[in-house]
Design a protein around this motif. Structure first.
Motif, PDB file in Angstrom:
ATOM      1  N   GLY A   1      -5.001 -80.302 -49.514  1.00 34.71           N
ATOM      2  CA  GLY A   1      -5.416 -80.416 -48.280  1.00 34.71           C
ATOM      3  C   GLY A   1      -6.005 -79.425 -47.564  1.00 34.71           C
ATOM      4  O   GLY A   1      -6.974 -78.406 -48.056  1.00 34.71           O
ATOM      5  N   THR A   2      -5.993 -79.685 -46.194  1.00 36.49           N
ATOM      6  CA  THR A   2      -6.327 -78.714 -45.217  1.00 36.49           C
ATOM      7  C   THR A   2      -5.734 -77.535 -45.237  1.00 36.49           C
ATOM      8  O   THR A   2      -6.878 -76.807 -44.727  1.00 36.49           O
ATOM      9  CB  THR A   2      -7.012 -79.208 -43.603  1.00 36.49           C
ATOM     10  N   GLU A   3      -4.871 -77.127 -45.104  1.00 37.73           N
ATOM     11  CA  GLU A   3      -4.345 -76.223 -45.177  1.00 37.73           C
ATOM     12  C   GLU A   3      -4.687 -75.411 -46.303  1.00 37.73           C
ATOM     13  O   GLU A   3      -4.788 -74.587 -45.872  1.00 37.73           O
ATOM     14  CB  GLU A   3      -2.517 -76.034 -44.608  1.00 37.73           C
ATOM     15  N   TRP A   4      -4.898 -75.694 -47.171  1.00 39.65           N
ATOM     16  CA  TRP A   4      -5.580 -75.126 -48.062  1.00 39.65           C
ATOM     17  C   TRP A   4      -6.921 -74.435 -48.189  1.00 39.65           C
ATOM     18  O   TRP A   4      -7.523 -73.070 -48.087  1.00 39.65           O
ATOM     19  CB  TRP A   4      -5.514 -75.492 -49.682  1.00 39.65           C
ATOM     20  N   ILE A   5      -7.347 -75.464 -47.916  1.00 39.58           N
ATOM     21  CA  ILE A   5      -8.273 -75.158 -47.605  1.00 39.58           C
ATOM     22  C   ILE A   5      -8.734 -74.258 -46.698  1.00 39.58           C
ATOM     23  O   ILE A   5      -9.914 -72.603 -46.551  1.00 39.58           O
ATOM     24  CB  ILE A   5      -9.958 -76.022 -46.945  1.00 39.58           C
ATOM     25  N   ARG A   6      -8.408 -74.242 -45.415  1.00 46.02           N
ATOM     26  CA  ARG A   6      -8.361 -72.754 -44.415  1.00 46.02           C
ATOM     27  C   ARG A   6      -7.974 -71.486 -45.518  1.00 46.02           C
ATOM     28  O   ARG A   6      -7.628 -70.671 -44.660  1.00 46.02           O
ATOM     29  CB  ARG A   6      -7.144 -73.103 -43.317  1.00 46.02           C
ATOM     30  N   ASP A   7      -6.312 -71.549 -45.859  1.00 47.82           N
ATOM     31  CA  ASP A   7      -5.989 -70.438 -46.209  1.00 47.82           C
ATOM     32  C   ASP A   7      -7.479 -69.542 -47.561  1.00 47.82           C
ATOM     33  O   ASP A   7      -7.565 -68.728 -47.594  1.00 47.82           O
ATOM     34  CB  ASP A   7      -5.307 -70.623 -47.269  1.00 47.82           C
ATOM     35  N   ALA A   8      -8.174 -70.459 -48.044  1.00 46.31           N
ATOM     36  CA  ALA A   8      -9.000 -70.368 -49.318  1.00 46.31           C
ATOM     37  C   ALA A   8     -10.082 -69.265 -48.181  1.00 46.31           C
ATOM     38  O   ALA A   8     -10.617 -68.136 -48.617  1.00 46.31           O
ATOM     39  CB  ALA A   8      -9.369 -70.921 -49.405  1.00 46.31           C
ATOM     40  N   ILE A   9     -10.570 -69.970 -46.781  1.00 46.27           N
ATOM     41  CA  ILE A   9     -10.980 -69.599 -46.483  1.00 46.27           C
ATOM     42  C   ILE A   9     -10.848 -68.054 -45.770  1.00 46.27           C
ATOM     43  O   ILE A   9     -12.292 -66.790 -45.651  1.00 46.27           O
ATOM     44  CB  ILE A   9     -11.945 -70.138 -44.987  1.00 46.27           C
ATOM     45  N   ALA A  10     -10.176 -68.114 -45.129  1.00 47.35           N
ATOM     46  CA  ALA A  10      -9.067 -66.391 -44.168  1.00 47.35           C
ATOM     47  C   ALA A  10      -9.252 -65.763 -45.428  1.00 47.35           C
ATOM     48  O   ALA A  10      -9.541 -64.467 -45.573  1.00 47.35           O
ATOM     49  CB  ALA A  10      -8.058 -67.590 -44.147  1.00 47.35           C
ATOM     50  N   GLU A  11      -8.769 -65.815 -47.064  1.00 48.75           N
ATOM     51  CA  GLU A  11      -8.348 -64.803 -47.899  1.00 48.75           C
ATOM     52  C   GLU A  11     -10.095 -64.387 -48.653  1.00 48.75           C
ATOM     53  O   GLU A  11     -10.500 -63.476 -48.135  1.00 48.75           O
ATOM     54  CB  GLU A  11      -8.013 -65.259 -48.997  1.00 48.75           C
ATOM     55  N   LYS A  12     -11.791 -65.293 -48.473  1.00 49.94           N
ATOM     56  CA  LYS A  12     -12.084 -64.938 -48.658  1.00 49.94           C
ATOM     57  C   LYS A  12     -13.155 -63.670 -47.913  1.00 49.94           C
ATOM     58  O   LYS A  12     -13.338 -63.255 -47.945  1.00 49.94           O
ATOM     59  CB  LYS A  12     -13.230 -66.147 -49.163  1.00 49.94           C
ATOM     60  N   LEU A  13     -12.206 -64.866 -46.292  1.00 55.67           N
ATOM     61  CA  LEU A  13     -13.024 -63.280 -44.958  1.00 55.67           C
ATOM     62  C   LEU A  13     -12.575 -62.253 -45.245  1.00 55.67           C
ATOM     63  O   LEU A  13     -12.881 -61.470 -44.931  1.00 55.67           O
ATOM     64  CB  LEU A  13     -12.905 -64.324 -43.951  1.00 55.67           C
ATOM     65  N   GLN A  14     -11.195 -61.997 -45.720  1.00 56.45           N
ATOM     66  CA  GLN A  14     -10.146 -60.572 -45.751  1.00 56.45           C
ATOM     67  C   GLN A  14     -11.121 -59.898 -46.308  1.00 56.45           C
ATOM     68  O   GLN A  14     -11.183 -58.896 -46.670  1.00 56.45           O
ATOM     69  CB  GLN A  14      -9.001 -61.159 -46.099  1.00 56.45           C
ATOM     70  N   ARG A  15     -11.470 -60.913 -47.671  1.00 53.23           N
ATOM     71  CA  ARG A  15     -11.578 -59.921 -49.240  1.00 53.23           C
ATOM     72  C   ARG A  15     -13.007 -59.507 -48.806  1.00 53.23           C
ATOM     73  O   ARG A  15     -13.415 -58.181 -48.772  1.00 53.23           O
ATOM     74  CB  ARG A  15     -11.938 -60.880 -50.284  1.00 53.23           C
ATOM     75  N   GLU A  16     -13.574 -59.969 -48.312  1.00 54.47           N
ATOM     76  CA  GLU A  16     -15.066 -59.174 -47.838  1.00 54.47           C
ATOM     77  C   GLU A  16     -14.723 -58.544 -46.205  1.00 54.47           C
ATOM     78  O   GLU A  16     -16.347 -58.111 -46.139  1.00 54.47           O
ATOM     79  CB  GLU A  16     -16.140 -61.039 -47.709  1.00 54.47           C
ATOM     80  N   SER A  17     -14.332 -58.048 -45.258  1.00 56.91           N
ATOM     81  CA  SER A  17     -14.350 -57.284 -45.027  1.00 56.91           C
ATOM     82  C   SER A  17     -14.085 -57.810 -43.405  1.00 56.91           C
ATOM     83  O   SER A  17     -14.459 -57.040 -42.398  1.00 56.91           O
ATOM     84  CB  SER A  17     -14.404 -56.097 -45.465  1.00 56.91           C
ATOM     85  N   VAL A  18     -14.407 -59.254 -43.910  1.00 53.76           N
ATOM     86  CA  VAL A  18     -15.194 -59.915 -42.248  1.00 53.76           C
ATOM     87  C   VAL A  18     -13.918 -59.812 -41.201  1.00 53.76           C
ATOM     88  O   VAL A  18     -13.916 -59.501 -40.319  1.00 53.76           O
ATOM     89  CB  VAL A  18     -15.541 -61.378 -42.533  1.00 53.76           C
ATOM     90  N   ILE A  19     -13.066 -60.460 -41.649  1.00 51.16           N
ATOM     91  CA  ILE A  19     -11.204 -59.790 -40.651  1.00 51.16           C
ATOM     92  C   ILE A  19     -10.370 -59.249 -41.884  1.00 51.16           C
ATOM     93  O   ILE A  19      -9.948 -59.308 -42.425  1.00 51.16           O
ATOM     94  CB  ILE A  19     -10.949 -61.436 -40.627  1.00 51.16           C
ATOM     95  N   ALA A  20     -10.750 -58.264 -40.808  1.00 55.16           N
ATOM     96  CA  ALA A  20      -9.906 -56.745 -41.186  1.00 55.16           C
ATOM     97  C   ALA A  20      -8.072 -56.708 -40.327  1.00 55.16           C
ATOM     98  O   ALA A  20      -7.957 -56.880 -39.159  1.00 55.16           O
ATOM     99  CB  ALA A  20     -10.393 -55.220 -40.801  1.00 55.16           C
ATOM    100  N   ILE A  21      -7.144 -57.322 -41.634  1.00 53.57           N
ATOM    101  CA  ILE A  21      -5.332 -57.024 -40.668  1.00 53.57           C
ATOM    102  C   ILE A  21      -5.523 -55.885 -41.768  1.00 53.57           C
ATOM    103  O   ILE A  21      -5.229 -55.397 -42.389  1.00 53.57           O
ATOM    104  CB  ILE A  21      -4.470 -58.120 -40.866  1.00 53.57           C
ATOM    105  N   SER A  22      -4.943 -55.111 -40.294  1.00 52.51           N
ATOM    106  CA  SER A  22      -4.106 -53.668 -40.780  1.00 52.51           C
ATOM    107  C   SER A  22      -2.999 -54.117 -42.363  1.00 52.51           C
ATOM    108  O   SER A  22      -2.017 -55.201 -41.706  1.00 52.51           O
ATOM    109  CB  SER A  22      -3.741 -52.479 -40.567  1.00 52.51           C
ATOM    110  N   ALA A  23      -2.372 -53.534 -42.673  1.00 50.84           N
ATOM    111  CA  ALA A  23      -1.296 -53.709 -42.681  1.00 50.84           C
ATOM    112  C   ALA A  23      -0.091 -53.606 -41.899  1.00 50.84           C
ATOM    113  O   ALA A  23       0.713 -54.226 -41.805  1.00 50.84           O
ATOM    114  CB  ALA A  23      -0.460 -52.471 -43.975  1.00 50.84           C
ATOM    115  N   GLU A  24      -0.072 -52.546 -41.473  1.00 48.89           N
ATOM    116  CA  GLU A  24       0.842 -52.869 -39.498  1.00 48.89           C
ATOM    117  C   GLU A  24       0.445 -54.144 -38.988  1.00 48.89           C
ATOM    118  O   GLU A  24       1.643 -54.499 -38.619  1.00 48.89           O
ATOM    119  CB  GLU A  24       0.713 -51.704 -39.109  1.00 48.89           C
TER     120      GLU A  24
END
Length: 97
Positions: A27-50
């Motif tokens: 489903g689409t939610e899973w695809i969105r999550d997969a893309i967001a996780e990949k972007l976070q791993r590549e540090s394109v989207i940096a979200i601090s723990a805080e």
């Protein structure tokens, strides 16, 4: 990022034939999550723990994120839960006896 509104622009995605049914089933939610996780791993989207903690706290304090199902030992109202999930664009749930 779950609380962030979605862009109006739609992006198409082509996958290998061997993966098509698997991706469609997820489903689409899973695809969105997969893309967001990949972007976070590549540090394109940096979200601090805080920042993540603040997002969680904001969700906790927002009663629209919850469906009240009743008191302890009361029967669970699956229809109310599914109505709430449909409103939020989520899949429905079922409970087996």
């Amino acid at each position: 990022m779950r609380d962030e509104p979605l862009a109006k622009q739609v992006i198409g995605l082509r996958v290998p034939v061997s993966q098509l049914e698997i991706v469609k089933a997820k489903g689409t939610e899973w695809i969105r999550d997969a893309i967001a996780e990949k972007l976070q791993r590549e540090s394109v989207i940096a979200i601090s723990a805080e920042a993540k903690a603040v997002q969680r706290l904001d969700r906790i304090n927002n009663s629209s994120n919850y469906t009240i199902i009743g008191e302890v030992n009361a029967e669970i109202d699956i229809e109310a839960i599914n109505k709430h999930l449909r409103k939020r664009g989520k899949k429905q749930i079922s409970i087996a006896d």
